[in-house]
Design a protein around this motif. Structure first.
Motif, PDB file in Angstrom:
ATOM      1  N   UNK A 196      70.281  27.838 -20.122  1.00 28.49           N
ATOM      2  CA  UNK A 196      70.674  29.176 -19.661  1.00 28.49           C
ATOM      3  C   UNK A 196      70.858  30.122 -20.837  1.00 28.49           C
ATOM      4  N   UNK A 197      71.453  29.615 -21.915  1.00 30.39           N
ATOM      5  CA  UNK A 197      71.650  30.448 -23.095  1.00 30.39           C
ATOM      6  C   UNK A 197      70.311  30.867 -23.694  1.00 30.39           C
ATOM      7  N   UNK A 198      69.340  29.973 -23.671  1.00 30.62           N
ATOM      8  CA  UNK A 198      68.005  30.312 -24.164  1.00 30.62           C
ATOM      9  C   UNK A 198      67.368  31.406 -23.308  1.00 30.62           C
ATOM     10  N   UNK A 199      67.527  31.313 -21.980  1.00 34.51           N
ATOM     11  CA  UNK A 199      66.982  32.357 -21.110  1.00 34.51           C
ATOM     12  C   UNK A 199      67.599  33.714 -21.423  1.00 34.51           C
ATOM     13  N   UNK A 200      68.887  33.716 -21.743  1.00 32.74           N
ATOM     14  CA  UNK A 200      69.558  34.972 -22.088  1.00 32.74           C
ATOM     15  C   UNK A 200      69.019  35.518 -23.407  1.00 32.74           C
ATOM     16  N   UNK A 201      68.897  34.660 -24.415  1.00 34.28           N
ATOM     17  CA  UNK A 201      68.374  35.121 -25.704  1.00 34.28           C
ATOM     18  C   UNK A 201      66.947  35.658 -25.549  1.00 34.28           C
ATOM     19  N   UNK A 202      66.134  34.954 -24.778  1.00 31.00           N
ATOM     20  CA  UNK A 202      64.752  35.392 -24.565  1.00 31.00           C
ATOM     21  C   UNK A 202      64.714  36.743 -23.861  1.00 31.00           C
ATOM     22  N   UNK A 203      65.564  36.928 -22.843  1.00 32.13           N
ATOM     23  CA  UNK A 203      65.599  38.200 -22.123  1.00 32.13           C
ATOM     24  C   UNK A 203      65.996  39.354 -23.034  1.00 32.13           C
ATOM     25  N   UNK A 204      66.764  39.053 -24.070  1.00 34.10           N
ATOM     26  CA  UNK A 204      67.174  40.105 -25.017  1.00 34.10           C
ATOM     27  C   UNK A 204      66.180  40.254 -26.160  1.00 34.10           C
ATOM     28  N   UNK A 205      65.063  39.530 -26.105  1.00 34.33           N
ATOM     29  CA  UNK A 205      64.010  39.685 -27.103  1.00 34.33           C
ATOM     30  C   UNK A 205      64.131  38.787 -28.310  1.00 34.33           C
ATOM     31  N   UNK A 206      65.107  37.873 -28.334  1.00 29.54           N
ATOM     32  CA  UNK A 206      65.305  36.975 -29.460  1.00 29.54           C
ATOM     33  C   UNK A 206      64.521  35.690 -29.189  1.00 29.54           C
ATOM     34  N   UNK A 207      63.217  35.711 -29.482  1.00 30.58           N
ATOM     35  CA  UNK A 207      62.370  34.562 -29.174  1.00 30.58           C
ATOM     36  C   UNK A 207      62.693  33.368 -30.050  1.00 30.58           C
ATOM     37  N   UNK A 208      62.957  33.604 -31.333  1.00 34.67           N
ATOM     38  CA  UNK A 208      63.286  32.497 -32.224  1.00 34.67           C
ATOM     39  C   UNK A 208      64.596  31.818 -31.796  1.00 34.67           C
ATOM     40  N   UNK A 209      65.592  32.630 -31.454  1.00 34.09           N
ATOM     41  CA  UNK A 209      66.858  32.071 -30.995  1.00 34.09           C
ATOM     42  C   UNK A 209      66.701  31.278 -29.708  1.00 34.09           C
ATOM     43  N   UNK A 210      65.903  31.815 -28.769  1.00 29.60           N
ATOM     44  CA  UNK A 210      65.664  31.110 -27.517  1.00 29.60           C
ATOM     45  C   UNK A 210      64.957  29.792 -27.748  1.00 29.60           C
ATOM     46  N   UNK A 211      63.980  29.766 -28.655  1.00 30.10           N
ATOM     47  CA  UNK A 211      63.249  28.538 -28.942  1.00 30.10           C
ATOM     48  C   UNK A 211      64.140  27.500 -29.612  1.00 30.10           C
ATOM     49  N   UNK A 212      64.986  27.931 -30.528  1.00 30.17           N
ATOM     50  CA  UNK A 212      65.892  27.018 -31.209  1.00 30.17           C
ATOM     51  C   UNK A 212      66.837  26.335 -30.213  1.00 30.17           C
ATOM     52  N   UNK A 213      67.337  27.098 -29.256  1.00 33.90           N
ATOM     53  CA  UNK A 213      68.234  26.534 -28.252  1.00 33.90           C
ATOM     54  C   UNK A 213      67.509  25.526 -27.370  1.00 33.90           C
ATOM     55  N   UNK A 214      66.247  25.785 -27.047  1.00 36.30           N
ATOM     56  CA  UNK A 214      65.490  24.852 -26.217  1.00 36.30           C
ATOM     57  C   UNK A 214      65.208  23.553 -26.965  1.00 36.30           C
ATOM     58  N   UNK A 215      64.956  23.652 -28.268  1.00 36.65           N
ATOM     59  CA  UNK A 215      64.752  22.435 -29.048  1.00 36.65           C
ATOM     60  C   UNK A 215      66.018  21.583 -29.067  1.00 36.65           C
ATOM     61  N   UNK A 216      67.173  22.250 -29.239  1.00 35.50           N
ATOM     62  CA  UNK A 216      68.437  21.514 -29.217  1.00 35.50           C
ATOM     63  C   UNK A 216      68.671  20.878 -27.846  1.00 35.50           C
ATOM     64  N   UNK A 217      68.306  21.598 -26.798  1.00 38.66           N
ATOM     65  CA  UNK A 217      68.413  21.059 -25.443  1.00 38.66           C
ATOM     66  C   UNK A 217      67.572  19.800 -25.302  1.00 38.66           C
ATOM     67  N   UNK A 218      66.328  19.854 -25.780  1.00 40.30           N
ATOM     68  CA  UNK A 218      65.456  18.687 -25.692  1.00 40.30           C
ATOM     69  C   UNK A 218      65.996  17.502 -26.461  1.00 40.30           C
ATOM     70  N   UNK A 219      66.619  17.772 -27.612  1.00 39.96           N
ATOM     71  CA  UNK A 219      67.192  16.679 -28.412  1.00 39.96           C
ATOM     72  C   UNK A 219      68.327  15.995 -27.646  1.00 39.96           C
ATOM     73  N   UNK A 220      69.195  16.770 -27.044  1.00 38.51           N
ATOM     74  CA  UNK A 220      70.312  16.182 -26.298  1.00 38.51           C
ATOM     75  C   UNK A 220      69.823  15.395 -25.091  1.00 38.51           C
ATOM     76  N   UNK A 221      68.810  15.914 -24.403  1.00 36.64           N
ATOM     77  CA  UNK A 221      68.278  15.206 -23.245  1.00 36.64           C
ATOM     78  C   UNK A 221      67.630  13.888 -23.653  1.00 36.64           C
TER      79      UNK A 221
END
Length: 977
Positions: free
Chosen positions: A740-765
């Motif tokens: 959800x945090x990545x979706x928020x960052x992406x909606x605000x135009x922060x693509x790098x931040x959104x991608x970083x959060x998704x990578x962390x999500x994948x690591x935890x999963x």
């Protein structure tokens, strides 16, 4: 049958209300004056109930102001009402359902036909079992009802009685009501709006029952009329004096002197006039001079003086009545006082002659102030000793455990193991009736009794189980204490179960650490092989799995939880069913085929029994599996059943946590507005202790809904609350929150931040062993961002991996999302074909929001092929769905895409009901089937106001005037789509 008075002696309860003949004789001797305005107000409320509907009336005033007299005088003049009466007492606040039992006991005694061949016998049977009547043993054999059955039976019986005749429940001194009875009454008044039910209560000014919030619901101005009682006016005192002394007209100056001496207070006025008449005073000028010499400004002094005039036996009886309560049989009072029954009867006659005891065979003080005066003469230590003696006498007399426990709570430590046994049995009864707080009160007192360490550990375990209903941190603390002293293997496993379950519902990490310390070692302990030990081993494996899933930091090694779930299981025992549920959820997370997961879920959840700690985490695993399998109808029914059960059983904390699950179902359906409202209600409480469980899951849903609604600022505010969260303590919730945090960052135009959060999500999963994209489709979202950042090869690698996993798990939503991302990144005919397959796949799912996104991408691809007509059709359909879902941002993009394709938004309907939201659709569908607004609210677990709001909006959208036109309107909408 006498409809005027329905309050009789109940040997199972310590106090009962006054018999009609006694009250009638007293009222004949003491005139009723000065309450005409109050009677008029009461009659007006009764008239409203006769016309249909529920009302509450509250008589409020100081002690002795005449509330009880006014109440019963009014009730005796209501022959058209079925009147049930009860009187509450301070000593019985911990007597679970004591007030309700008194109300219904009078009904069953007065109407024996209600038990055999009576149209209400089905409801009455359950209530009779709950009452535990000692003189009707044929009704109490077999299993006792739990709190859920008790509440259902009480409500059902009340409604059935009200349909026969207007029902009036009269409760005196409600400030001393027990919490379970108050909880039932508060629920009843909010369910009985269509029934002729009148609840009349009396309260002392400034005193409110606990919990006060429930009483506030009961006395809400929308349903309750409060009638305050003041002192008598001078003219009323004058009339009273004239009637008491039989002088008409009397001397106004004498009446004025009486009013001045007592300020018109009925209790003091009565004592004054009785003393004056007994002393030969006449209502004239001479009598006026003598009035001031009586010294009755303080009633307590008068009562003490009268007690001093009696014998020692009289004083002993007064003390016995002050402790044991009114209307006790002479033999019980004789046992308490250490006297013979004949002595007690003579002492009763002397107390009556002193004006402190009412006339009749029932031994009862003339007013509660007499009891308060008697008790005020003792020191606190003497009061405790008196209650201890009362408890012992009642126990030997075979009285109910809760009645004995009420005295034990007022006493200090009591020698002998009988006191602990009584308190534990009373606690068990309280939990069965849905009064966990009462049970904890009993058991806390039991812990401080003189008991052995082993028995103390068992009491602590019982305390932990009761506390888990409403305070998980407290439950963990008690269970940890029990675990230190328990020697029995089964009881130790049960203590571990309480700790692990309570960890689900608390985020108090300091309190939780007390219980988790050494818990992994306890679960890893191997028992000697024995047939009886197998079930304990299975249970421990289930609990260990849950602990390692919920708290990854406790695992001995990364990857899958270390518990074995590969044993052959048939589902014939609770332990096997728990592991079947775990195996199903593990298979789902690992991305196994949906058919295999569904088969395991069905085996684990067939004829699923009601929730209990002994079955945890079975219900949790079944619920989560149904949600991720996209079986939302089953999930919603499962959630509804659990909500009904937990609310009736007063499992308030668990009931509130189920709102998180409900919000997740609504989000999965694409009902954004309702998901947001449900998540917000769950997050904002009220919560009994601390913050709600699954706080991150709630915030994730709220952030997702706000992003879809275009409210990014509020979403940022929510996200900022968790800037310092330690992911080691949040388990699977952290991955969901990162998405959800990545979706928020992406909606605000922060693509790098959104991608970083998704990578962390994948690591935890990956660390937790969750590979399936149905848990979190992070790869497809990351691929979109990778492509936007020019990293085409990394993007395609992620997509290929997610598409392969989605085809393997065979869950259409996961496959549709992967196809959508793959098609959006693929040019030419292949990309168009992938998007068409995504649309076709998502159409078979309840994933309406994802379908709208797929239609948007499909329309864009058609535009690139210059197929504007096809693009308009796809985009317009997506726009209708996005609008119905409440997805503002997506709807705006679809609106622009439609404009680019040469179309414009219309009122076309994509499904029956036009652009109704999902919630509006469900409400209108039920209304069209003939359900009332109240029935719809109960069925969907929403408020009545919410149903009315949805219907009003639906009528406006469908251009109809009301409910009668719904069927035709919905049919036409379906035809026009």
């Amino acid at each position: 049958m006498d409809r005027r008075r329905r309050d009789t002696m109940d040997p199972g309860l310590p106090l009962r209300s006054e018999p009609p003949q006694d009250r009638a004789s007293e009222q004949a001797a003491w005139p009723f004056v000065g309450r005409a305005a109050e009677l008029t107000a009461l009659e007006a409320v009764a008239g409203e109930v006769r016309n249909g509907g529920l009302r509450v009336v509250q008589l409020d005033g100081d002690a002795g102001i005449g509330k009880t007299t006014l109440l019963h005088h009014w009730l005796d003049g209501l022959p058209d009402f079925l009147v049930l009466r009860a009187h509450c007492h301070t000593l019985e606040r911990d007597f679970a359902f004591g007030t309700v039992r008194r109300l219904l006991r009078s009904l069953l005694v007065a109407d024996p036909g209600i038990e055999h061949g009576h149209p209400l016998n089905g409801a009455a049977d359950s209530v009779v079992r709950m009452l535990c009547l000692p003189d009707r043993p044929q009704h109490v054999s077999g299993a006792r009802p739990d709190g859920a059955e008790t509440i259902r039976s009480l409500t059902h019986l009340a409604f059935r009685l009200a349909r026969r005749q207007p029902l009036l429940l009269a409760i005196d001194d409600v400030q001393s009501i027990d919490p379970p009875s108050l909880r039932w009454l508060a629920g009843l008044v909010h369910q009985a709006d269509a029934h002729p039910v009148l609840l009349a209560v009396t309260t002392r000014t400034g005193e409110r029952p606990a919990p006060e919030a429930l009483f506030n619901e009961l006395a809400h101005p929308s349903i309750c009329r409060t009638v305050p009682l003041k002192t008598l006016a001078p003219e009323s005192v004058e009339r009273l004096v004239a009637e008491v002394f039989d002088t008409r007209p009397g001397d106004p100056s004498f009446a004025a002197a009486c009013h001045a001496a007592t300020d018109g207070h009925p209790l003091f006025l009565r004592a004054l006039l009785c003393d004056a008449r007994r002393s030969g005073v006449r209502p004239d000028s001479k009598g006026r001079e003598r009035i001031t010499t009586f010294g009755l400004h303080t009633l307590h002094r008068e009562i003490r003086d009268r007690l001093c005039q009696g014998s020692e036996d009289t004083a002993a009886l007064a003390r016995g009545l002050a402790i044991l309560g009114d209307r006790r049989p002479p033999e019980l009072l004789a046992a308490y006082c250490g006297k013979g029954e004949a002595v007690i009867r003579c002492a009763a006659a002397e107390l009556h002659a002193l004006g402190l005891l009412r006339a009749g065979d029932d031994l009862c003080f003339t007013h509660p102030v007499v009891r308060d005066t008697v008790r005020a003469q003792w020191s606190p230590q003497e009061v405790g000793e008196a209650h201890a003696r009362a408890a012992r006498v009642l126990h030997l007399d075979g009285r109910p455990d809760e009645e004995v426990a009420a005295h034990l709570l007022a006493a200090g430590p009591v020698q002998g193991g009988w006191a602990v046994s009584v308190l534990r049995r009373a606690a068990e009864e309280a939990v069965r009736r849905g009064a966990a707080e009462t049970a904890v009160t009993y058991l806390r007192h039991a812990v401080h009794q003189p008991i052995t360490p082993d028995e103390q550990a068992q009491v602590l375990l019982q305390l932990a189980t009761a506390a888990s209903h409403y305070d998980p941190t407290l439950a963990v603390s008690y269970a940890a204490g029990a675990l230190e002293g328990l020697n029995d293997a089964s009881l130790r496993t049960k203590a571990v179960g309480v700790i692990t379950y309570s960890s689900l519902l608390t985020r108090d990490h300091r309190g939780l650490a007390v219980g988790l310390a050494g818990l992994t070692a306890e679960l890893s302990t191997q028992e000697l092989p024995a047939p009886s030990a197998r079930e304990r081993r299975l249970r421990k494996e289930a609990l260990r799995w849950w602990l390692e899933f919920e708290r990854p930091s406790l695992r001995s090694a990364p990857g899958q939880p270390s518990v074995r779930v590969d044993e052959e299981l048939t589902g014939s025992t609770p332990g096997e069913r728990q592991l079947l549920g775990i195996r199903a959820f593990d298979a789902l997370r690992a991305g196994k085929p949906a058919g295999e997961v569904i088969e395991l879920v069905n085996r684990a959840g067939v004829n699923l029994p009601t929730f209990s700690l002994d079955l945890f985490p079975l219900h949790y695993c079944v619920a989560r599996s149904l949600l991720h399998l996209d079986q939302l109808d089953r999930a919603e029914q499962f959630c509804g059943d659990l909500l009904r059960e937990t609310r009736v059983r007063r499992l308030d904390l668990l009931s509130s946590s189920l709102l998180v699950y409900k919000a997740s179902i609504l989000w999965a359906r694409g009902d954004i507005a309702e998901a947001a409202a449900t998540a917000r209600a769950a997050a904002e409480g009220p919560w009994p202790k601390g913050e709600p469980p699954f706080r991150l899951s709630l915030e994730a849903i709220r952030i997702d809904t706000l992003v879809e609604q275009g409210d990014l600022e509020t979403a940022e505010t929510l996200a900022a609350r968790h800037a310092g969260t330690d992911p080691a303590d949040v388990s699977w919730e952290w991955s969901r929150f990162l998405m959800s945090l990545s979706a928020l960052r992406t909606a605000r135009g922060d693509l790098y931040g959104g991608l970083s959060l998704l990578r962390e999500c994948g690591h935890h999963l990956a660390t937790s062993g969750a590979l399936s994209p149905v848990i979190a489709p992070w790869r497809s979202r990351a691929a979109v961002l990778q492509l936007a950042l020019g990293r085409r090869r990394e993007a395609h690698a992620l997509l290929e991996e997610e598409l392969a996993l989605a085809r393997r798990c065979e869950i259409p939503r996961a496959l549709g999302v992967a196809l959508l991302a793959q098609g959006a990144m693929t040019d030419g005919p292949r990309g168009l074909a992938l998007l068409a397959e995504a649309v076709s796949t998502l159409e078979r799912t309840p994933a309406r929001l994802e379908l709208a996104r797929a239609l948007h991408a499909y329309g864009r691809a058609l535009m690139q092929r210059d197929d504007k007509a096809g693009a308009r059709t796809a985009v317009r359909r997506g726009l209708d769905i996005a609008t119905a879902c409440g997805a503002t941002s997506l709807a705006q993009r679809l609106q622009k895409r439609l404009h680019d394709a040469g179309g414009r938004a219309t009122t076309r309907m994509a499904h029956p009901g036009g652009n109704l939201t999902v919630s509006e659709e469900r409400v209108t569908a039920l209304a069209a089937q003939g359900y009332s607004n109240k029935q719809i609210a109960q069925r969907l677990f929403v408020s009545l106001r919410t149903v009315e709001t949805h219907l009003t909006r639906a009528y406006r959208k469908l251009h109809i005037a009301g409910r009668s036109q719904l069927v035709a309107a919905l049919g036409n909408a379906g035809g026009s789509s």
